[in-house]
Design a protein around this motif. Structure first.
Motif, PDB file in Angstrom:
ATOM      1  N   ALA A 118      -8.189  -7.538  -5.034  1.00 20.83           N
ATOM      2  CA  ALA A 118      -8.962  -7.900  -6.229  1.00 20.83           C
ATOM      3  C   ALA A 118      -9.114  -9.411  -6.374  1.00 20.83           C
ATOM      4  CB  ALA A 118      -8.299  -7.325  -7.481  1.00 20.83           C
ATOM      5  N   ARG A 119      -8.586 -10.156  -5.414  1.00 16.62           N
ATOM      6  CA  ARG A 119      -8.605 -11.624  -5.423  1.00 16.62           C
ATOM      7  C   ARG A 119      -7.859 -12.203  -6.614  1.00 16.62           C
ATOM      8  NH1 ARG A 119     -14.348 -14.083  -3.081  1.00 16.62           N
ATOM      9  NH2 ARG A 119     -14.072 -13.334  -0.962  1.00 16.62           N
ATOM     10  N   GLN A 120      -6.828 -11.524  -7.046  1.00 17.29           N
ATOM     11  CA  GLN A 120      -5.945 -12.039  -8.099  1.00 17.29           C
ATOM     12  C   GLN A 120      -4.670 -12.505  -7.398  1.00 17.29           C
ATOM     13  OE1 GLN A 120      -5.662  -9.466 -11.592  1.00 17.29           O
ATOM     14  NE2 GLN A 120      -7.592  -8.482 -11.013  1.00 17.29           N
ATOM     15  N   TYR A 121      -4.739 -13.701  -6.856  1.00 12.60           N
ATOM     16  CA  TYR A 121      -3.763 -14.128  -5.871  1.00 12.60           C
ATOM     17  C   TYR A 121      -2.379 -14.436  -6.444  1.00 12.60           C
ATOM     18  CZ  TYR A 121      -7.851 -14.466  -2.838  1.00 12.60           C
ATOM     19  OH  TYR A 121      -8.979 -14.178  -2.121  1.00 12.60           O
ATOM     20  N   ASN A 122      -2.313 -14.955  -7.656  1.00 13.64           N
ATOM     21  CA  ASN A 122      -0.996 -15.254  -8.227  1.00 13.64           C
ATOM     22  C   ASN A 122      -0.189 -13.981  -8.444  1.00 13.64           C
ATOM     23  OD1 ASN A 122      -1.464 -18.014  -8.271  1.00 13.64           O
ATOM     24  ND2 ASN A 122      -2.222 -18.023 -10.371  1.00 13.64           N
ATOM     25  N   TYR A 168       4.193  -9.985  -6.552  1.00 12.89           N
ATOM     26  CA  TYR A 168       4.649  -8.667  -6.083  1.00 12.89           C
ATOM     27  C   TYR A 168       5.069  -8.703  -4.612  1.00 12.89           C
ATOM     28  CZ  TYR A 168       3.559  -6.122 -10.338  1.00 12.89           C
ATOM     29  OH  TYR A 168       3.567  -5.645 -11.626  1.00 12.89           O
ATOM     30  N   PHE A 169       4.374  -9.494  -3.793  1.00  8.26           N
ATOM     31  CA  PHE A 169       4.807  -9.632  -2.406  1.00  8.26           C
ATOM     32  C   PHE A 169       6.225 -10.232  -2.357  1.00  8.26           C
ATOM     33  CE2 PHE A 169       0.156 -10.037  -0.854  1.00  8.26           C
ATOM     34  CZ  PHE A 169       0.107  -8.680  -0.575  1.00  8.26           C
ATOM     35  N   THR A 170       6.477 -11.204  -3.224  1.00  4.79           N
ATOM     36  CA  THR A 170       7.809 -11.809  -3.271  1.00  4.79           C
ATOM     37  C   THR A 170       8.858 -10.782  -3.693  1.00  4.79           C
ATOM     38  OG1 THR A 170       6.840 -13.967  -3.803  1.00  4.79           O
ATOM     39  CG2 THR A 170       9.182 -13.666  -4.291  1.00  4.79           C
ATOM     40  N   GLU A 171       8.500  -9.943  -4.664  1.00 11.71           N
ATOM     41  CA  GLU A 171       9.432  -8.891  -5.077  1.00 11.71           C
ATOM     42  C   GLU A 171       9.707  -7.926  -3.923  1.00 11.71           C
ATOM     43  OE1 GLU A 171       9.687  -5.255  -8.341  1.00 11.71           O
ATOM     44  OE2 GLU A 171       8.510  -7.044  -8.797  1.00 11.71           O
ATOM     45  N   ALA A 198       3.444 -11.085   6.721  1.00 14.65           N
ATOM     46  CA  ALA A 198       2.127 -11.028   7.357  1.00 14.65           C
ATOM     47  C   ALA A 198       1.024 -10.846   6.312  1.00 14.65           C
ATOM     48  CB  ALA A 198       2.086  -9.893   8.381  1.00 14.65           C
ATOM     49  N   CYS A 199       1.298 -10.032   5.279  1.00  9.81           N
ATOM     50  CA  CYS A 199       0.342  -9.881   4.173  1.00  9.81           C
ATOM     51  C   CYS A 199       0.131 -11.212   3.458  1.00  9.81           C
ATOM     52  CB  CYS A 199       0.843  -8.843   3.178  1.00  9.81           C
ATOM     53  SG  CYS A 199       0.814  -7.142   3.767  1.00  9.81           S
ATOM     54  N   MET A 200       1.219 -11.934   3.234  1.00  8.59           N
ATOM     55  CA  MET A 200       1.115 -13.220   2.548  1.00  8.59           C
ATOM     56  C   MET A 200       0.373 -14.240   3.419  1.00  8.59           C
ATOM     57  SD  MET A 200       4.955 -13.283   0.860  1.00  8.59           S
ATOM     58  CE  MET A 200       4.677 -14.486  -0.445  1.00  8.59           C
ATOM     59  N   SER A 201       0.539 -14.129   4.731  1.00  9.89           N
ATOM     60  CA  SER A 201      -0.183 -15.008   5.648  1.00  9.89           C
ATOM     61  C   SER A 201      -1.680 -14.763   5.554  1.00  9.89           C
ATOM     62  CB  SER A 201       0.294 -14.767   7.085  1.00  9.89           C
ATOM     63  OG  SER A 201      -0.512 -15.454   8.016  1.00  9.89           O
ATOM     64  N   THR A 207       1.424  -2.778  -4.521  1.00  9.75           N
ATOM     65  CA  THR A 207       0.907  -3.400  -5.744  1.00  9.75           C
ATOM     66  C   THR A 207       0.346  -4.784  -5.432  1.00  9.75           C
ATOM     67  OG1 THR A 207       2.595  -2.225  -7.031  1.00  9.75           O
ATOM     68  CG2 THR A 207       1.446  -4.037  -8.115  1.00  9.75           C
ATOM     69  N   GLY A 208       1.098  -5.556  -4.634  1.00 11.42           N
ATOM     70  CA  GLY A 208       0.610  -6.872  -4.227  1.00 11.42           C
ATOM     71  C   GLY A 208      -0.704  -6.782  -3.489  1.00 11.42           C
ATOM     72  N   TRP A 209      -0.830  -5.775  -2.635  1.00 12.19           N
ATOM     73  CA  TRP A 209      -2.072  -5.594  -1.890  1.00 12.19           C
ATOM     74  C   TRP A 209      -3.248  -5.321  -2.832  1.00 12.19           C
ATOM     75  CZ3 TRP A 209      -4.329  -6.312   2.640  1.00 12.19           C
ATOM     76  CH2 TRP A 209      -5.530  -5.649   2.878  1.00 12.19           C
ATOM     77  N   THR A 210      -3.053  -4.481  -3.841  1.00  7.90           N
ATOM     78  CA  THR A 210      -4.156  -4.182  -4.760  1.00  7.90           C
ATOM     79  C   THR A 210      -4.604  -5.440  -5.500  1.00  7.90           C
ATOM     80  OG1 THR A 210      -2.755  -3.553  -6.656  1.00  7.90           O
ATOM     81  CG2 THR A 210      -3.316  -1.822  -5.070  1.00  7.90           C
TER      82      THR A 210
END
Length: 446
Positions: free
Chosen positions: A211-215, A220-223, A242-245, A204-207
């Protein structure tokens, strides 16, 4: 007696219905309210009470005589009808994060509130609830494998079409799996569910990132990190970091990018059995961070480490499924991109071109993304005709996949053509760009 106005979940089949997804996307609340009435049995008077609207206003909306545009009203509709925020273009709503994720499992269990029941005037429990109850009594390893297969399918479809249309279904499955975690199960099943929920949260965070909806992506990455931490899956935590990086490089925060990938490498080294493929992927993400910072020597060192680790990969390595995408063509193209980020276009061009020739035809986003990078390295070397031709080739796959990240790159390429704007090849690229990727407000200037 249950309160009939208390928000309750909409059926999963409604939230994943293409008509509902489209109605929410364009904020057509006449259609939304009609679908909620027909598919969920929530009538206009109940919609009005839940969303703090007057019945007459709801009636006017359904009749098409009034349109709802104020953000506070849209937020009340999301909260009152339990429509996930992302479906309506909102930030994630507070109620979408289950309390189970923030309660230490060593604490005494909380007394659960009774499940919301439908009011007496409506039909009984919907079929989704019945099926969910049945599933909870028969979870086994086969069920976990079915979840994992669906995640792999989501990733394939994301490569081919983008994640925008998939996201409501992914979020629905995430919320369902997190709900299953509230019950007591054998450790092997419970740990498997945590891992699946973590993968769904990362997807979900990746999608959102794509979409450049970073917040929303970061939330979702934090979850995903929290869920992986529950089962001490350090390799997967490394993957999420690594995704967050990578996201931090897009937000022009290279120092954050380096800190996050360093933390990812620390997690992977602390994990038992981190594979060379995982370590190679992380070293390449480190190279991206150093290149964005302009650290030439550190970038080359990280690239060397990535290739050294990749050479150690064995056929029987127990690679986690989420890293299998990192094959030889991916290593090569990422090496080229790292050199490109560093400004070493002559070194980058043949690497990206070689990997692009081997790109699978179904990976529309990859073909578009890597074609952009090839065009950029060609333009940096003054090869205007080649660069415009390559960028034009990127437009077809870019138009076939919903990826604002890729579309944005191609619009950025157009901006880089400013000194050559009147050249025939630049004009031809601009015409094709406008045809296949209609401009967002202010993104293209004649």
């Amino acid at each position: 007696m249950p309160d009939p106005d208390r928000p309750q979940e909409l059926p999963a089949r409604l939230l994943t219905d293409p008509e509902m997804i489209d109605a929410c996307r364009v904020r057509d609340f006449a259609r939304v309210f009609r679908l909620v009435k027909v598919r969920a049995g929530i009538y206009p008077s109940m919609i009005a009470r839940r969303c703090d609207l007057t019945p007459s206003r709801v009636g006017e909306v359904i009749a098409g005589r009034r349109h709802l545009q104020h953000m506070d009203v849209i937020e009340r509709i999301s909260d009152g009808l339990r429509i996930p925020g992302d479906m309506l273009g909102l930030a994630r709503r507070a109620w979408e994060t289950p309390q189970a994720l923030v309660v230490d499992e060593r604490e005494a269990p909380q007394t659960r509130e009774p499940e919301q029941q439908a009011p007496a005037s409506l039909p009984g429990p919907d079929v989704d609830s019945i099926l969910a109850l049945a599933t909870r009594t028969s979870l086994n390893k086969a069920t976990l494998e079915a979840f994992r297969s669906s995640i792999e399918d989501y990733w394939r479809r994301d490569d081919q079409h983008g994640g925008e249309a998939l996201r409501p279904a992914i979020v629905g499955q995430l919320r369902y799996v997190v709900g299953l975690l509230k019950e007591s199960r054998p450790p092997s099943i419970q740990n498997g569910l945590y891992g699946i929920a973590a993968e769904l949260a990362r997807l979900t965070g990746w999608t959102y990132f794509d979409a450049r909806q970073y917040n929303q992506a970061r939330a979702y990455f934090t979850e995903a990190l929290q869920l992986a931490k529950e089962i001490d899956d350090r390799q997967f935590m490394a993957n999420v970091l690594a995704c967050m990086s990578l996201q931090a490089t897009y937000q022009d925060k290279p120092a954050d990018s380096l800190a996050l990938v360093t933390a990812a490498q620390d997690q992977a080294r602390a994990a038992l059995g981190s594979t060379p493929r995982v370590m190679s992927m992380l070293a390449m993400r480190e190279a991206f961070a150093h290149a964005t910072l302009g650290n030439r020597d550190d970038t080359h060192r990280a690239i060397g480490e990535a290739h050294s680790q990749f050479e150690q990969i064995g056929a029987s390595d127990p690679d986690p499924s989420w890293v299998t995408y990192f094959d030889e063509p991916k290593l090569i193209v990422d090496t080229g991109i790292a050199h490109g980020r560093l400004g070493e276009a002559a070194t980058a061009e043949p690497l990206i071109a070689d990997a692009l020739r081997r790109e699978h035809h179904t990976n529309q986003r990859g073909r578009a993304f890597h074609s952009f990078w090839l065009a950029r390295t060609q333009l940096d070397q003054g090869k205007l005709d080649q660069a415009c031709h390559t960028a034009t080739q990127a437009l077809e796959p870019a138009s076939a996949v919903a990826s604002e990240r890729v579309s944005g790159h191609l619009r950025e390429f157009y901006e880089q053509l400013a000194p050559h704007r009147q050249e025939p090849v630049a004009l031809a690229f601009e015409a094709r760009l406008r045809e296949l990727l209609p401009p967002v407000s202010g993104s293209l200037h004649p």
